[in-house]
Design a protein around this motif. Structure first.
Motif, mmCIF file in Angstrom:
data_model
loop_
_atom_site.group_PDB
_atom_site.id
_atom_site.type_symbol
_atom_site.label_atom_id
_atom_site.label_comp_id
_atom_site.label_asym_id
_atom_site.label_seq_id
_atom_site.Cartn_x
_atom_site.Cartn_y
_atom_site.Cartn_z
ATOM 1 N N LEU A 242 0.826 -1.205 0.000
ATOM 2 C CA LEU A 242 0.000 0.000 0.000
ATOM 3 C C LEU A 242 0.862 1.258 0.000
ATOM 4 N N ASP A 243 1.935 1.242 0.770
ATOM 5 C CA ASP A 243 2.842 2.395 0.746
ATOM 6 C C ASP A 243 3.396 2.629 -0.664
ATOM 7 N N GLU A 244 3.751 1.548 -1.334
ATOM 8 C CA GLU A 244 4.287 1.677 -2.689
ATOM 9 C C GLU A 244 3.219 2.194 -3.645
ATOM 10 N N ALA A 245 2.001 1.671 -3.536
ATOM 11 C CA ALA A 245 0.914 2.123 -4.410
ATOM 12 C C ALA A 245 0.646 3.614 -4.226
ATOM 13 N N LEU A 246 0.762 4.087 -2.993
ATOM 14 C CA LEU A 246 0.459 5.485 -2.710
ATOM 15 C C LEU A 246 1.566 6.439 -3.153
ATOM 16 N N THR A 247 2.686 5.920 -3.596
ATOM 17 C CA THR A 247 3.697 6.808 -4.188
ATOM 18 C C THR A 247 3.277 7.286 -5.573
#
Length: 460
Positions: free
Chosen positions: A372-377
C-alpha cells in the motif's frame, strides 16, 4: 468554511448543550450509556474557551473520562470510574468542548453492528429495524440523529468508518500514532486508532488540529508535530490522482446501489479532469485472515488483566467465591463477558499457544503495508466504497469473516489515514459512503482531498 448543518449550526443555538439533553431525552436509539448532568455542563460552559468553546461532544465509552463511568459496554467494567481523562478528552476540554455523554458500542469494541453491547443495542436513526453499524454505534447514531455535532470513536478494522458510511456521516481515522491512544481501553493495540464522526470534512479537520500531536504517555505516538489540516488549501479536482483497486472491488459482492453510485462517481471525476489509475497492490485478499488472527491474539493478551481480582468486576457463584485465582478468573469472565468477546478471546488464546498462524498473519500484514505504501507513491489517495452493503438489519447474522470491513481493514493493518464520506442512499433511504485512504503521515493532505470530493459531490 464549514458545510451547512455542522459546528456552525450548533454554535448558532441559544444553548447547544441543552439541545443535546432535550433531543436525546429517553435515548430512544440506545446510543448513550451515560450523560453528564445539565448543571455540571452549565458550569463547565461558563469557563469554556478555545476553538471548540461550548460545543457538546460525545465520547465512545472505551475512552477514559474522570467524571463519567467508563465501561467499554461490558458488565465486567460496570460502574468503573477512571482517575484520569484520556489524552484526547483532555485536549477536547482544553479546546473548550463540553463532554456531555458516553456513547454505546459493541462490548470492548468487538463487533460491527452495535448489537453486542452488554447493556442495550443501538438502533439506526433512520430505521429501528437496522443497526447503525459498529463498533462505534452510539457515536454514529447520536451524530446522525442530530443530538451531537461530533463524537469520538475508535477504529480497529473499520469500527468508525463503517458506521459513518451507514449513517451518512464523515468518519475519519488518522495515521497510526498521530493521535494519542493514552486512555483508550485496548482491543488490539497495534490496530486501534482513535477517530471521530462529524457532518462535514471541515469539522473533522478542526478536530484533527485539536487532537493530533505528540504525547509522551503513549509510546506509539509519533513525535513530530502534524500540519494543520484546517489551513491546507483545497485541491482542484483536475489536479487529483486517485487510485482505484479493481481487484479488491471485483472480488467482493457489493450492493447494487453502492456499485452504481461508485461507478457514477468515477465517471464524474474523470469527466472533471481527475486521473484515476487502476492499481493492484498484492496480498490485500489476506487482510481479513490477518486481521482476525492479529486482533484476536492482541485482544486475548489485553483482556487477560480482567480476572475479577485486580481489574474488573468479580462474579460471585451460588456457593460463594471460587477457591482459586484461576477459578475466580474463569468464573468472572464466563459470567461477565459477552459471547462475542469470549469467542474472540478463545480464538486469540488458541493462536497465542501455537504462534505459527500468528507469524503468517504478521508476515501478511507486513506485505500489505509495504504494497500500500508503494501504491500510494503513484497517487494522492486510494478510492473505494467504504462498505459493500448498507446498514445491516438488527437480526442479521454476525460477520466473523469481516465481509462488512473488507474495504476498511487494509488501512488499519498498514496504519494509514482513512476517511469515509457520504456518497448516496439505497431505495430504502439508507446511506452509504466512499472511502479515501491516504499516505502515511499525510493526514492534513488527505483531509484537504476529502474536502474537494465533498464539494464535488455536493455540486455534482
Amino acid at each position: 468554511m464549514s458545510q451547512p448543518g455542522t459546528f456552525d449550526a450548533f454554535r448558532a443555538l441559544p444553548d447547544p448543550a441543552a439541545h443535546v439533553f432535550e433531543t436525546s431525552q429517553g435515548d430512544p436509539l440506545g446510543a448513550l450509556l451515560t450523560r453528564a448532568t445539565p448543571g455540571d455542563i452549565a458550569t463547565a460552559a461558563l469557563s469554556a474557551e478555545g476553538p471548540l468553546a461550548g460545543l457538546p461532544i460525545g465520547i465512545k465509552d472505551n475512552l477514559c473520562t474522570r467524571d463519567l463511568p467508563t465501561t467499554a459496554a461490558s458488565r465486567i467494567l460496570e460502574g468503573y470510574r477512571s482517575p484520569f481523562d484520556a489524552t484526547v478528552v483532555e485536549r477536547l476540554r482544553a479546546a473548550g468542548a463540553l463532554i456531555v455523554a458516553k456513547t454505546n458500542l459493541d462490548e470492548f469494541a468487538m463487533g460491527s453492528t452495535g448489537q453486542h453491547s452488554a447493556f442495550k443495542p443501538t438502533l439506526h436513526p433512520l430505521s429501528p429495524t437496522h443497526s447503525p453499524g459498529g463498533s462505534s454505534s452510539g457515536s454514529a447514531a447520536a451524530v446522525a440523529a442530530g443530538w451531537l455535532p461530533a463524537a469520538l470513536g475508535s477504529d480497529t478494522g473499520g469500527s468508525l468508518r463503517q458506521p459513518a458510511a451507514t449513517c451518512g456521516l464523515v468518519g475519519f481515522k488518522p495515521t497510526y500514532g498521530r493521535v494519542s491512544r493514552h486512555g483508550l481501553i485496548a482491543f488490539a493495540s497495534s490496530l486501534d486508532h482513535i477517530g471521530w464522526l462529524t457532518r462535514s470534512v471541515a469539522d473533522a479537520a478542526l478536530l484533527f488540529d485539536v487532537l493530533a500531536g505528540p504525547d509522551p504517555r503513549d509510546p506509539s505516538a509519533l513525535r513530530d508535530a502534524p500540519l494543520r489540516a484546517s489551513a491546507q488549501p483545497t485541491p482542484r479536482i483536475p489536479a487529483l490522482r486517485l487510485g482505484l483497486l479493481p481487484a479488491l472491488i471485483e472480488d467482493t459482492p457489493i450492493h447494487p446501489a453502492i456499485s452504481r453510485a461508485f461507478s457514477a462517481l468515477i465517471e464524474g471525476l474523470r469527466s472533471a479532469g481527475a486521473t484515476l489509475p487502476d492499481l493492484s497492490p498484492a496480498h490485500l485478499e489476506l487482510a481479513g485472515p490477518a486481521y482476525t488472527a492479529i486482533s484476536s491474539a492482541e485482544a486475548a493478551s489485553n483482556l487477560a488483566r480482567y480476572e475479577g481480582l485486580r481489574f474488573g468486576q468479580r462474579a460471585s457463584g451460588p456457593s460463594g467465591a471460587p477457591s482459586t485465582v484461576e477459578a475466580l478468573a474463569t468464573h468472572s469472565r464466563s459470567a461477565l463477558l459477552g459471547a462475542e468477546v469470549q469467542r474472540r478471546l478463545l480464538l486469540g488464546h488458541s493462536l497465542l499457544s501455537g504462534q505459527t498462524t500468528l507469524a503468517h498473519a504478521q508476515n501478511a500484514r507486513a506485505h500489505i503495508r509495504k504494497n500500500l505504501d508503494e501504491a500510494l507513491t503513484h497517487v494522492d489517495a486510494l478510492l473505494t466504497p467504504t462498505t459493500p452493503d448498507t446498514a445491516p438489519r438488527r437480526d442479521a447474522p454476525d460477520d466473523p469473516e469481516h465481509h462488512r470491513d473488507r474495504f476498511t481493514l487494509p488501512a488499519n493493518l498498514a496504519g494509514l489515514p482513512a476517511i469515509s464520506l457520504p456518497l448516496g442512499h439505497d431505495a430504502d433511504g439508507l446511506p452509504f459512503g466512499l472511502q479515501l485512504i491516504g499516505r502515511r503521515g499525510h493526514d492534513a493532505h488527505l483531509l484537504a482531498i476529502a474536502r474537494a470530493l465533498e464539494a464535488f459531490l455536493t455540486t455534482a
